[in-house]
Write a protein that holds these residues in place. Sequence first.
Motif, PDB file in Angstrom:
ATOM      1  N   LEU A 228     -66.630  60.205  41.049  1.00 53.06           N
ATOM      2  CA  LEU A 228     -65.897  59.530  42.116  1.00 53.06           C
ATOM      3  C   LEU A 228     -66.221  58.047  42.025  1.00 53.06           C
ATOM      4  N   GLN A 229     -65.200  57.235  42.114  1.00 54.87           N
ATOM      5  CA  GLN A 229     -65.360  55.805  41.878  1.00 54.87           C
ATOM      6  C   GLN A 229     -64.685  55.025  42.992  1.00 54.87           C
ATOM      7  N   LYS A 230     -65.322  53.946  43.401  1.00 47.27           N
ATOM      8  CA  LYS A 230     -64.758  53.070  44.421  1.00 47.27           C
ATOM      9  C   LYS A 230     -64.234  51.818  43.749  1.00 47.27           C
ATOM     10  N   ASP A 231     -62.929  51.533  43.889  1.00 49.62           N
ATOM     11  CA  ASP A 231     -62.299  50.319  43.358  1.00 49.62           C
ATOM     12  C   ASP A 231     -61.811  49.478  44.530  1.00 49.62           C
ATOM     13  N   PHE A 232     -62.240  48.218  44.569  1.00 53.70           N
ATOM     14  CA  PHE A 232     -61.924  47.366  45.708  1.00 53.70           C
ATOM     15  C   PHE A 232     -61.748  45.931  45.224  1.00 53.70           C
ATOM     16  N   TYR A 233     -60.776  45.232  45.816  1.00 55.09           N
ATOM     17  CA  TYR A 233     -60.657  43.802  45.555  1.00 55.09           C
ATOM     18  C   TYR A 233     -60.258  43.112  46.856  1.00 55.09           C
ATOM     19  N   PRO A 234     -61.052  42.136  47.286  1.00 52.30           N
ATOM     20  CA  PRO A 234     -60.807  41.531  48.596  1.00 52.30           C
ATOM     21  C   PRO A 234     -59.625  40.566  48.565  1.00 52.30           C
TER      22      PRO A 234
ATOM     23  N   TYR B 155     -59.355  51.470  46.763  1.00 57.64           N
ATOM     24  CA  TYR B 155     -59.033  52.769  46.184  1.00 57.64           C
ATOM     25  C   TYR B 155     -60.251  53.679  46.097  1.00 57.64           C
ATOM     26  N   ASP B 156     -59.998  54.970  46.281  1.00 56.80           N
ATOM     27  CA  ASP B 156     -60.935  56.025  45.917  1.00 56.80           C
ATOM     28  C   ASP B 156     -60.382  56.697  44.663  1.00 56.80           C
ATOM     29  N   THR B 157     -61.171  56.702  43.604  1.00 53.34           N
ATOM     30  CA  THR B 157     -60.717  57.202  42.312  1.00 53.34           C
ATOM     31  C   THR B 157     -61.518  58.434  41.912  1.00 53.34           C
ATOM     32  N   HIS B 158     -60.816  59.458  41.511  1.00 52.77           N
ATOM     33  CA  HIS B 158     -61.423  60.685  40.984  1.00 52.77           C
ATOM     34  C   HIS B 158     -61.076  60.747  39.499  1.00 52.77           C
ATOM     35  N   LEU B 159     -62.106  60.668  38.662  1.00 50.19           N
ATOM     36  CA  LEU B 159     -61.909  60.507  37.225  1.00 50.19           C
ATOM     37  C   LEU B 159     -62.531  61.683  36.479  1.00 50.19           C
ATOM     38  N   GLY B 160     -61.811  62.213  35.505  1.00 50.58           N
ATOM     39  CA  GLY B 160     -62.344  63.248  34.618  1.00 50.58           C
ATOM     40  C   GLY B 160     -62.187  62.831  33.174  1.00 50.58           C
ATOM     41  N   THR B 161     -63.224  62.999  32.380  1.00 50.96           N
ATOM     42  CA  THR B 161     -63.181  62.565  30.984  1.00 50.96           C
ATOM     43  C   THR B 161     -63.746  63.642  30.065  1.00 50.96           C
ATOM     44  N   ARG B 162     -63.287  63.609  28.835  1.00 53.09           N
ATOM     45  CA  ARG B 162     -63.885  64.399  27.764  1.00 53.09           C
ATOM     46  C   ARG B 162     -63.913  63.517  26.515  1.00 53.09           C
ATOM     47  N   GLU B 163     -65.092  63.388  25.904  1.00 52.48           N
ATOM     48  CA  GLU B 163     -65.257  62.574  24.709  1.00 52.48           C
ATOM     49  C   GLU B 163     -65.674  63.463  23.546  1.00 52.48           C
TER      50      GLU B 163
ATOM     51  N   ARG C 255     -56.914  60.758  35.757  1.00 50.41           N
ATOM     52  CA  ARG C 255     -57.371  59.887  36.846  1.00 50.41           C
ATOM     53  C   ARG C 255     -56.420  60.027  38.034  1.00 50.41           C
ATOM     54  N   ASN C 256     -57.009  60.250  39.220  1.00 53.49           N
ATOM     55  CA  ASN C 256     -56.258  60.283  40.476  1.00 53.49           C
ATOM     56  C   ASN C 256     -56.792  59.180  41.378  1.00 53.49           C
ATOM     57  N   VAL C 257     -55.898  58.314  41.863  1.00 55.33           N
ATOM     58  CA  VAL C 257     -56.276  57.150  42.659  1.00 55.33           C
ATOM     59  C   VAL C 257     -55.528  57.188  43.989  1.00 55.33           C
ATOM     60  N   ALA C 258     -56.221  56.876  45.077  1.00 49.50           N
ATOM     61  CA  ALA C 258     -55.569  56.838  46.386  1.00 49.50           C
ATOM     62  C   ALA C 258     -56.253  55.809  47.263  1.00 49.50           C
ATOM     63  N   GLY C 259     -55.440  55.110  48.097  1.00 51.27           N
ATOM     64  CA  GLY C 259     -56.017  54.157  49.026  1.00 51.27           C
ATOM     65  C   GLY C 259     -55.066  53.043  49.394  1.00 51.27           C
ATOM     66  N   PRO C 260     -55.459  52.198  50.363  1.00 53.06           N
ATOM     67  CA  PRO C 260     -54.612  51.083  50.822  1.00 53.06           C
ATOM     68  C   PRO C 260     -54.341  50.082  49.700  1.00 53.06           C
ATOM     69  N   PHE C 261     -53.126  49.514  49.759  1.00 53.52           N
ATOM     70  CA  PHE C 261     -52.664  48.600  48.715  1.00 53.52           C
ATOM     71  C   PHE C 261     -51.842  47.515  49.396  1.00 53.52           C
ATOM     72  N   ASP C 262     -52.105  46.246  49.034  1.00 51.93           N
ATOM     73  CA  ASP C 262     -51.376  45.152  49.680  1.00 51.93           C
ATOM     74  C   ASP C 262     -51.210  44.013  48.688  1.00 51.93           C
ATOM     75  N   GLN C 263     -50.063  44.035  47.964  1.00 52.50           N
ATOM     76  CA  GLN C 263     -49.740  42.947  47.039  1.00 52.50           C
ATOM     77  C   GLN C 263     -48.262  42.618  47.191  1.00 52.50           C
ATOM     78  N   SER C 264     -47.455  42.836  46.148  1.00 49.10           N
ATOM     79  CA  SER C 264     -46.022  42.567  46.307  1.00 49.10           C
ATOM     80  C   SER C 264     -45.393  43.544  47.289  1.00 49.10           C
ATOM     81  N   THR C 265     -45.964  44.752  47.390  1.00 47.03           N
ATOM     82  CA  THR C 265     -45.620  45.711  48.437  1.00 47.03           C
ATOM     83  C   THR C 265     -46.921  46.142  49.084  1.00 47.03           C
ATOM     84  N   SER C 266     -46.844  46.896  50.177  1.00 45.33           N
ATOM     85  CA  SER C 266     -48.064  47.318  50.855  1.00 45.33           C
ATOM     86  C   SER C 266     -47.875  48.724  51.378  1.00 45.33           C
TER      87      SER C 266
END
Length: 933
Positions: free
Chosen positions: A364-370, A381-389, A423-434
């Motif tokens: 689980l990953q937290k992505d944020f930009y003020p 964003y709250d990101t749920h990431l799964g990987t296989r290498e 990767r699944n990402v969800a959360g508030p977004f505010d740029q060209s649209t919001s």
Amino acid sequence: MNRFRVRTVALLAFLAGLMVSGSALAQEATVLQGKVLDATTGEPLIGAQVVITVTEQGTVTDVDGHYRLQVAPGTYSIDVQYLGYASKTVTGISVGTGISTFQDVALESEMIQAEGIKVVISAAEERGSVIGALAHQRRSTNVINGISTEEISQAPASNAAEAIKRVSSTSIVDGRYVYVRGLGERYSTAQLDGASLPTPEPEKRVLPLDIFPTEMVESLFTVKSYTADLPGDFAGGLVDIQTKDIPEEGFFSLSTGVGFNSNLGDLDRPTYSGGSLDWLGFDDGTRALPGNFPDRIPATATAAERAALHSEFEGGFTPAAESPDFGDVNKSFALSFGDRLGWFGREGGYMVGLSYSNIANARLQKDFYPSLEEGSSQYDYDTHLGTREISLGAIGGYSLNVTPTSRLSLKTIFTQSSEDEGRNVAGPFDQSTSGIARITRFQFVERSLLSTRATYEHKIFDDSKMEWDAAYALALRDEPDTRNTSYLAVSEGSDFQFNEAGNNSRFFSDLTDHMVQGGVKLDHQLELFDRRATIDVGTRGGYRSRDFTARRFAYESATTDVRTLLPQELFTSANIAAGKIRFLDVTEPNDEYDATELTTAGYASLGVGLSDRLRATVGLRVEYNDTQIETFDPRTGSQISALSRNLETVEPLPSLTLQWEYNDEQSLRLAGSRTVVRPQFRELAPFRYDNYIESTLGNPFLENGGIYNLDLRWSWFPRLGEILSFGGFYKHFTSPIEIVRLPTAGKSFGTPEPYNGPSAQTYGLEIEVRNDLGRWTPLKGFTVNTNATFARSNVKQDAPIEVFFGNPSSEEPDVIEPGLFTNGERPMYYQSPYLINAGLTWTSESGGTSASMFYNGVGERLSQVGINGYDDIYETTRHTLDCTLEYLLMGTVNLKATVANVTDSPVQFELGDDITLRYNPGRTFSFKASFGL
């Protein structure tokens, strides 16, 4: 775009080459062997005579200064003679039954020892001198740190990456990439047996070291000061991997292991339907763009024609979430073997290594930009990431002593690796649209490297050695069908709908790198001013080419009645044919480029003693480099001259080293030089790469940078395998390559891009301690290996910089004024203020059980430069602790249990007081069993 067949043919060709065999030499069960070296320079002496005093059985040393004698068990003395050197007799060499005994010998020049005097010394005294693990470190002209094959065999390491992290001022990132002196990977290079390799990570500069099994490694050294025989783009440091040519004796090693990441105990792993060969690191064509797909979908194509083309894609948008099961257990396998094998009565030997690993993780990953407005953000964003290498590798080599003083060697490497991500990402977004964003991303990237190198070494005259080499390497990178979806809800609780302004796309890219290189060098020893001197002269050339192409497709203009459909229901050929959503070819004019790099160099260096204890080495390398980037419009095939680049330079690169041997245990070394930093192909290419948050751009207006280097090192070698050293370094950079966020319309947090900074400097202190604690304390069996680097760096952003804003018709660079930078003075990009490695190992008296703890600490480092009021982004300080327990069963089976990242130290990036990225990589528990003969 699918090159599965190419990779298969390359692997089969490699394996077929390993099957070539000759007449086997009888295995010699009891052997006395070693090297004869110049005691002053550390150079191997070719053709030295080694004779057993009682039996008068003898031999001469080969091109590595190596000798080998088959003897019966017992105690022996050997006489060693070489023209121009004082003879030496080594006594008390004990040879056991069925084993190889190693005894190196150092000869003094007759200018140091009076002519006619024979030195007699015991084997214990000779081994306790500077010969062995640290002899090269002491005698080398360069400032270096490293470990030898003996130390590697004692370490809990199965590959070069695990071994090199014990070396001073180095750290390993992602289990494979080496960072030297805290500088980022773009300032670190690696060589295999003195030759450069294209990395199978073509968007990185550094070579992954986990592809080299330790059984094939003769030594690992980090070279920190420059001399004329090294490549001119030497920057922060160079990792020199020397592999064995002819094994001293036959060996066989088989290991297998399992592991599990603690994150998978709590999280499902987001994934999707892939191909049948994903477990081997290959895409079997499931994701590939069809071979008959047109180079461009015409703008006039009808909805029915677009739907027909769309139906040729196999990949879909249906996500999956796998609960942890056996498929998520990490798996590894390694096999290596070698023996002496010659042709036509000549001594030779071969070595082969195969490896495979399969590693899964989720997080689980937290992505944020003020935002600049208080209390608001660009995204949260709250990101749920799964990987296989997956990593699949093979390495092999064969060497033959054509004559007693010449050797022909051939070495080949093949690696295949892949990264599969959901990767699944969800959360508030505010740029060209919001609104509330919901984003998915499916990505599969595979990389391949095939490299073959041939060398011929031979003695000419009495004191000269010549080496010829030629090499070819192929690197491939495919990214087939990366799928992105973007949905938006107006507020919490409302329906998610297709986001017209979001990234709903499919992306394909192919990259092919070819590298051809070769050279010749002459090493000559002579007497100059009545002292021993060495002259090295050589020339080297290389040609590298890259072909890159990308295709972009987008889904746009969904009608109102289908906007709430799930991606797997909306992005269908039926909806495209019905006009409910458009399927477009949005490949950009700068999505294809070809790149070439031609490098030729000539160099010469002279090393001479200025007194009995002081030695100077002065060198000059003149290097010509011509890097060309040709950008094409894939829609028309025509070249975009405005974005094509020809960067041609001739660089004189001087170096000077002074070595003062205070006594047989202590030395002082001062080194100064000038080197260069060159932009990588990916940095120069005006190509835009998109991820789920932002885009990155290349910059065709980059220039070469220069580095002025100064090193000072004091070292004390109290006993074999022990060292205490203090050193300082200083580097001044002109036009360093940094990373800035461009002010981009609609995205006020900007687009990352490389640029040339005005100037920079870094300086620091290095400390290294290796010690047997049992010598000084009651802690018998405990050894400590600690090293630390403390550094400071500074960049003054007091001049305009040239960047590229993405316009394919740009004839001139865009300019960012210094006032746009938030901080006019800052550290260098990815320079850590400190780097600490510490290891404590306990070994039982029998040697069958050992336990180790390894600590690594890395200080905060700048990851992106801020502009327009946004602060710089830093990766925060991180501390990790690894623990290992080993047990040797029946003398041949080694059992090893490991807990990596015991504290589950988080990875975190900060912009001022805001955390822009944070995740916990989890603890990894693993168990490995190795069988060796």
